[in-house]
Structure formats: C-alpha cells, structure tokens
Design a protein around this motif. Structure first.
Motif, PDB file in Angstrom:
ATOM      1  N   ASN A   8       0.931  -1.192  -0.055  1.00  0.00           N
ATOM      2  CA  ASN A   8      -0.070  -0.055   0.121  1.00  0.00           C
ATOM      3  C   ASN A   8       0.874   1.173   0.119  1.00  0.00           C
ATOM      4  O   ASN A   8       2.087   1.257   0.484  1.00  0.00           O
ATOM      5  CB  ASN A   8      -1.047   0.072   1.307  1.00  0.00           C
ATOM      6  CG  ASN A   8      -1.949  -1.117   1.222  1.00  0.00           C
ATOM      7  OD1 ASN A   8      -2.448  -1.594   0.286  1.00  0.00           O
ATOM      8  ND2 ASN A   8      -2.161  -1.579   2.487  1.00  0.00           N
ATOM      9  N   THR A   9       0.277   2.356  -0.609  1.00  0.00           N
ATOM     10  CA  THR A   9       0.931   3.543  -0.461  1.00  0.00           C
ATOM     11  C   THR A   9       0.725   4.345   0.662  1.00  0.00           C
ATOM     12  O   THR A   9      -0.647   4.279   1.097  1.00  0.00           O
ATOM     13  CB  THR A   9       0.820   4.428  -1.897  1.00  0.00           C
ATOM     14  OG1 THR A   9       1.439   5.775  -1.799  1.00  0.00           O
ATOM     15  CG2 THR A   9      -0.725   4.478  -2.074  1.00  0.00           C
ATOM     16  N   LYS A  10       1.593   5.046   1.323  1.00  0.00           N
ATOM     17  CA  LYS A  10       1.038   5.847   2.583  1.00  0.00           C
ATOM     18  C   LYS A  10       0.752   7.401   2.259  1.00  0.00           C
ATOM     19  O   LYS A  10       0.449   7.953   3.069  1.00  0.00           O
ATOM     20  CB  LYS A  10       2.611   5.738   3.602  1.00  0.00           C
ATOM     21  CG  LYS A  10       2.719   4.419   4.089  1.00  0.00           C
ATOM     22  CD  LYS A  10       3.895   4.517   5.066  1.00  0.00           C
ATOM     23  CE  LYS A  10       4.152   3.119   5.605  1.00  0.00           C
ATOM     24  NZ  LYS A  10       5.123   3.405   6.811  1.00  0.00           N
ATOM     25  N   VAL A  11       1.056   7.832   0.943  1.00  0.00           N
ATOM     26  CA  VAL A  11       0.639   9.089   0.581  1.00  0.00           C
ATOM     27  C   VAL A  11       0.211   9.010  -0.700  1.00  0.00           C
ATOM     28  O   VAL A  11       0.224   8.042  -1.664  1.00  0.00           O
ATOM     29  CB  VAL A  11       2.169  10.053   0.443  1.00  0.00           C
ATOM     30  CG1 VAL A  11       2.514  10.054   1.850  1.00  0.00           C
ATOM     31  CG2 VAL A  11       3.082   9.253  -0.554  1.00  0.00           C
ATOM     32  N   GLY A  12      -0.857  10.151  -0.980  1.00  0.00           N
ATOM     33  CA  GLY A  12      -1.526  10.003  -2.436  1.00  0.00           C
ATOM     34  C   GLY A  12      -0.629  10.868  -3.615  1.00  0.00           C
ATOM     35  O   GLY A  12       0.194  11.598  -2.967  1.00  0.00           O
TER      36      GLY A  12
ATOM     37  N   ASN B 231       6.873  13.469  -6.566  1.00  0.00           N
ATOM     38  CA  ASN B 231       7.090  13.966  -5.166  1.00  0.00           C
ATOM     39  C   ASN B 231       7.197  15.662  -5.074  1.00  0.00           C
ATOM     40  O   ASN B 231       7.860  16.347  -4.296  1.00  0.00           O
ATOM     41  CB  ASN B 231       8.502  13.676  -4.716  1.00  0.00           C
ATOM     42  CG  ASN B 231       9.707  13.783  -5.327  1.00  0.00           C
ATOM     43  OD1 ASN B 231       9.528  14.408  -6.391  1.00  0.00           O
ATOM     44  ND2 ASN B 231      10.815  13.356  -5.048  1.00  0.00           N
ATOM     45  N   SER B 232       6.718  16.204  -6.406  1.00  0.00           N
ATOM     46  CA  SER B 232       6.846  17.652  -6.413  1.00  0.00           C
ATOM     47  C   SER B 232       6.262  18.396  -5.399  1.00  0.00           C
ATOM     48  O   SER B 232       6.988  19.515  -4.633  1.00  0.00           O
ATOM     49  CB  SER B 232       6.585  18.289  -7.703  1.00  0.00           C
ATOM     50  OG  SER B 232       7.035  17.623  -8.783  1.00  0.00           O
ATOM     51  N   GLU B 233       4.896  18.149  -5.050  1.00  0.00           N
ATOM     52  CA  GLU B 233       4.379  18.785  -4.059  1.00  0.00           C
ATOM     53  C   GLU B 233       4.828  18.465  -2.704  1.00  0.00           C
ATOM     54  O   GLU B 233       5.017  19.450  -1.794  1.00  0.00           O
ATOM     55  CB  GLU B 233       2.961  18.264  -3.948  1.00  0.00           C
ATOM     56  CG  GLU B 233       2.095  18.777  -5.204  1.00  0.00           C
ATOM     57  CD  GLU B 233       0.891  18.519  -5.312  1.00  0.00           C
ATOM     58  OE1 GLU B 233       0.314  18.133  -3.852  1.00  0.00           O
ATOM     59  OE2 GLU B 233      -0.108  18.477  -6.215  1.00  0.00           O
TER      60      GLU B 233
ATOM     61  N   MET C  21       7.328  19.108  12.209  1.00  0.00           N
ATOM     62  CA  MET C  21       6.606  19.160  10.846  1.00  0.00           C
ATOM     63  C   MET C  21       7.603  18.966   9.682  1.00  0.00           C
ATOM     64  O   MET C  21       7.241  18.460   8.707  1.00  0.00           O
ATOM     65  CB  MET C  21       6.059  20.650  10.830  1.00  0.00           C
ATOM     66  CG  MET C  21       4.889  20.999  11.564  1.00  0.00           C
ATOM     67  SD  MET C  21       4.283  22.644  11.251  1.00  0.00           S
ATOM     68  CE  MET C  21       3.596  22.280  10.000  1.00  0.00           C
ATOM     69  N   LEU C  22       9.000  19.486   9.868  1.00  0.00           N
ATOM     70  CA  LEU C  22      10.019  19.095   8.962  1.00  0.00           C
ATOM     71  C   LEU C  22      10.139  17.546   8.926  1.00  0.00           C
ATOM     72  O   LEU C  22      10.224  17.101   7.771  1.00  0.00           O
ATOM     73  CB  LEU C  22      11.200  20.021   9.186  1.00  0.00           C
ATOM     74  CG  LEU C  22      12.297  19.603   8.143  1.00  0.00           C
ATOM     75  CD1 LEU C  22      12.124  20.171   6.911  1.00  0.00           C
ATOM     76  CD2 LEU C  22      13.602  20.569   8.659  1.00  0.00           C
TER      77      LEU C  22
ATOM     78  N   LEU D 189       9.474  12.577   6.093  1.00  0.00           N
ATOM     79  CA  LEU D 189       8.829  11.176   5.984  1.00  0.00           C
ATOM     80  C   LEU D 189       7.771  10.855   4.671  1.00  0.00           C
ATOM     81  O   LEU D 189       7.897   9.964   4.052  1.00  0.00           O
ATOM     82  CB  LEU D 189       7.992  10.719   7.331  1.00  0.00           C
ATOM     83  CG  LEU D 189       8.895  10.369   8.352  1.00  0.00           C
ATOM     84  CD1 LEU D 189       7.827  10.152   9.644  1.00  0.00           C
ATOM     85  CD2 LEU D 189       9.788   8.954   8.179  1.00  0.00           C
ATOM     86  N   GLU D 190       7.106  11.987   4.598  1.00  0.00           N
ATOM     87  CA  GLU D 190       6.159  11.929   3.587  1.00  0.00           C
ATOM     88  C   GLU D 190       6.817  11.883   2.112  1.00  0.00           C
ATOM     89  O   GLU D 190       6.092  11.434   1.273  1.00  0.00           O
ATOM     90  CB  GLU D 190       5.110  13.211   3.507  1.00  0.00           C
ATOM     91  CG  GLU D 190       4.195  12.968   4.491  1.00  0.00           C
ATOM     92  CD  GLU D 190       3.263  14.133   4.746  1.00  0.00           C
ATOM     93  OE1 GLU D 190       3.434  15.117   4.196  1.00  0.00           O
ATOM     94  OE2 GLU D 190       2.192  13.997   5.443  1.00  0.00           O
ATOM     95  N   LEU D 191       7.960  12.592   2.202  1.00  0.00           N
ATOM     96  CA  LEU D 191       8.676  12.673   0.813  1.00  0.00           C
ATOM     97  C   LEU D 191       9.467  11.483   0.620  1.00  0.00           C
ATOM     98  O   LEU D 191       9.570  10.608  -0.501  1.00  0.00           O
ATOM     99  CB  LEU D 191       9.758  13.626   0.956  1.00  0.00           C
ATOM    100  CG  LEU D 191      10.855  13.928  -0.396  1.00  0.00           C
ATOM    101  CD1 LEU D 191       9.910  14.378  -1.662  1.00  0.00           C
ATOM    102  CD2 LEU D 191      11.670  15.020  -0.219  1.00  0.00           C
TER     103      LEU D 191
END
Length: 353
Positions: free
Chosen positions: A57-61, A86-88, A207-208, A213-215
């Motif tokens: 599964n993917t953790k981000v959209g 991953n641009s956003e 937050m950083l 992590l999301e990146l």
C-alpha cells in the motif's frame, strides 16, 4: 460342425472368469489397503498450501511517476517498486525548512533584546544606588533642620525647602526602583517569548520531520525478499493514501499447509505429530511435515456470519478444525509450491506409531 463354436465359447467363458477373478482380487486388495489406510491414518483432501501474501500500500497520495516492477517478478528487500511524483511534497519540505529557519532567527532577536534589557536594568540598578545616597543625605539634612527649627535657629521657609528636597529625593529613589522592576519585568516577558519561540521551533522541527517522511514515502520499496504478484496500477494513475498497489509473496516467511480435518478426526492430534502431504500439482511427490498448531475454534467461527444454533432450526453438521502443518523438507524441494494449491494430508494415528 458344432465342435469348434463350443470350444470357442468355453475359452471365452474361461477367460472371462479369469479376468473377473483378477478384477475381484485387485478390488479386494485395493479395498483392504484402503481400509488399512483408513484405520492407520487420518486423512483429508480439504487442505491448501499457504504463504504470507501481503498487499503493498502507499502511505501518501499522488500521481504514479514510474513503475519499476513487472508481474510475477522476483524482488529483494529494499528494491524500488514504484515512484510517486514528489513535487508537492518537496515544496512542502522546502516551506517547512524556511519556516524553521525563520523561527530560529527569532531566537537571535529575542536574545539581543534580553541583553539590551539586562544592560538597562544594570543602569537602573546603579541609579537606585545614587538616588538612595541622595535620599539618605536629604534625610540627614531634614533631621538637622528639624532640630534647628525646634531651637528657632532657622526659618520656617528654609525648613520647608529642606522638607521639599527630601520628598523629591524619596520620589526619585522610588522612581529608580520602579524603573529597575519594570526592566526586570520586561526581561521576563522577553524570556517568556523566547520559550514560546523555542516551542515553535520544536513544532517546526516535527513538521519538517513529517514532511521528510512523506517525501520518503513517495518511493515505495519491497519490505522483504519475495515475488511480486498482479500489477493493478498504471503510470500516471492518481492513487490515494492506503490504496493497494500490488501484492507480494513473503518468501522469508516460509510455507505451510492448512488442513481442515473433521472434528471427529482430531481427538488424538498433538503438536509435533508427523504428517505426510501430497499436492495435486505434483502427484508423484511426497512432502514431510509436522503439526505446528491446532486452531482453537472451528473454521465456521471465523466466518463473517458465524452460525447461531439457538435459532430453532438446528441441523447438526460435522465441523472442520483448521490444522497448521509445518513443512520440514528442504527449501529447494518445496520451492515449486505456491499459495492456494490443493493438498492431501495424512496423519498417522498414535496407535500405529
């Protein structure tokens, strides 16, 4: 004229008898062996080969940028399976880094303000000493003129002037004390602001870290060595967090058999008991195993809607108990087995061991 047909009939009848006797003997032997096997073994054909088949599964959209695998491909742990644009997420990380640097710069400004306020407080403290000395001198002068007034050695006007000078000195001393307290209060206010900024820095750091992590989640890798299953995505497709990308067989988790025996068969089963397994895909091969565990409940109890026998329409049905059987053969021998293959399991009864 009739002799030859009679001989042929006799030969046919004799051959038929021999064949019948042979078939009867074969059936008898087969029946006896089947009965002996039934007495010696508990058997079931309601069994399957099992492996850990886990979804990826993917953790981000985001939009799928690149797919790095093909269906049924062998992969190793850490191999990249697909990339999400991953641009956003990179922009969000840059924004978080800038916000963190801005929060850190505020601490420098506040520290400079604290240093300035402390200098002002020292000046106010020195002014207190000067005002106090002046006040003490005026108090002494007041007492002297007070005694002179009693002795009528000075005028009332001169005495009033000395008293006024004393009042001014007291007021100036109090003013310097108040100024010093105000300076200390400002220092505490700025220090409180500094604590708030430090808390903001920690929040920005978290937050950083989350953005990093999301990146990192935009790169989906194989969690372990295994074989990728069906590919259900395409490049350029928009996926949501939690969406299944594909499935992977965990080859490091091993293979086992789940055999569903009747409840009337498992009375003497115990952990470690030997088992013999055959698989429909390889009918000439035999696999060795042993009972690893016995399910604490029947298979029907794990269903979405377990049966309720208290409804009034009860029909007794023999239940099945899942038995987990560990394959004890070498990995090379069981390498060809795949999850979901049908199997037949035989377990020798204790009385024949």
């Amino acid at each position: 004229m009739n002799t030859t047909p009679n001989k042929i009939d006799k030969i046919v009848v004799g051959t038929t008898k021999v064949i019948g006797i042979g078939v009867l003997c074969a059936l008898s032997i087969w029946g006896i062996s089947l009965i002996m096997a039934m007495l010696k073994y508990e058997r079931t054909n309601d069994a399957q080969v099992e492996e850990y088949v886990n979804p990826i599964n993917t953790k981000v959209g985001g939009y799928i940028k690149k797919i790095c695998f093909t269906e049924n491909q062998q992969v190793n742990q850490g191999d990249t399976l697909l990339l999400i644009d991953n641009s956003e997420y990179r922009m969000q990380q840059d924004e978080a880094e800038a916000a963190l640097e801005n929060a850190r710069s505020q601490t420098g400004i506040l520290e400079a303000n604290i240093a300035t306020l402390k200098s002002n407080a020292q000046v106010a403290l020195s002014q207190i000493d000067a005002a106090k000395a002046k006040m003490i001198r005026q108090q002494q002068e007041f007492k002297r003129y007070q005694n002179l007034l009693k002795e009528e050695s000075t005028t009332r006007q001169h005495f009033d002037n000395v008293k006024t000078a004393l009042d001014i000195a007291v007021s100036e001393h109090q003013a310097t004390v108040n100024a010093y307290k105000a300076a200390l209060s400002k220092i505490k206010d700025v220090e409180a602001q500094k604590l708030s900024v430090l808390a903001e820095i920690r929040r920005r750091q978290f937050m950083l870290g989350r953005n990093k992590l999301e990146l990192g989640y935009t790169v989906i890798t194989a969690p372990y060595k295994g074989k990728v299953g069906k590919k259900i995505i395409q490049e350029g497709q928009l996926v949501q967090a939690g969406q299944t990308m594909t499935f992977i067989i965990n080859q490091q988790g091993g293979k086992w058999i789940v055999a569903n025996f009747k409840e009337t068969q498992i009375g003497q089963f115990k952990t470690g008991q030997k088992a013999l397994v055959t698989v429909d895909a390889f009918p000439d091969a035999k696999f060795n195993g042993e009972i690893e565990s016995v399910s604490p409940a029947t298979g029907s109890r794990y269903s979405l809607l377990p049966p309720d026998n208290a409804t009034g329409n009860f029909v007794k049905i023999i239940q099945r108990i899942p038995i987990r059987i560990k394959l004890t053969d070498q990995d090379a021998k069981i390498a060809g087995l795949s999850a979901g293959m049908n199997a037949n399991v035989s377990i020798k009864k204790e009385s024949y061991e």
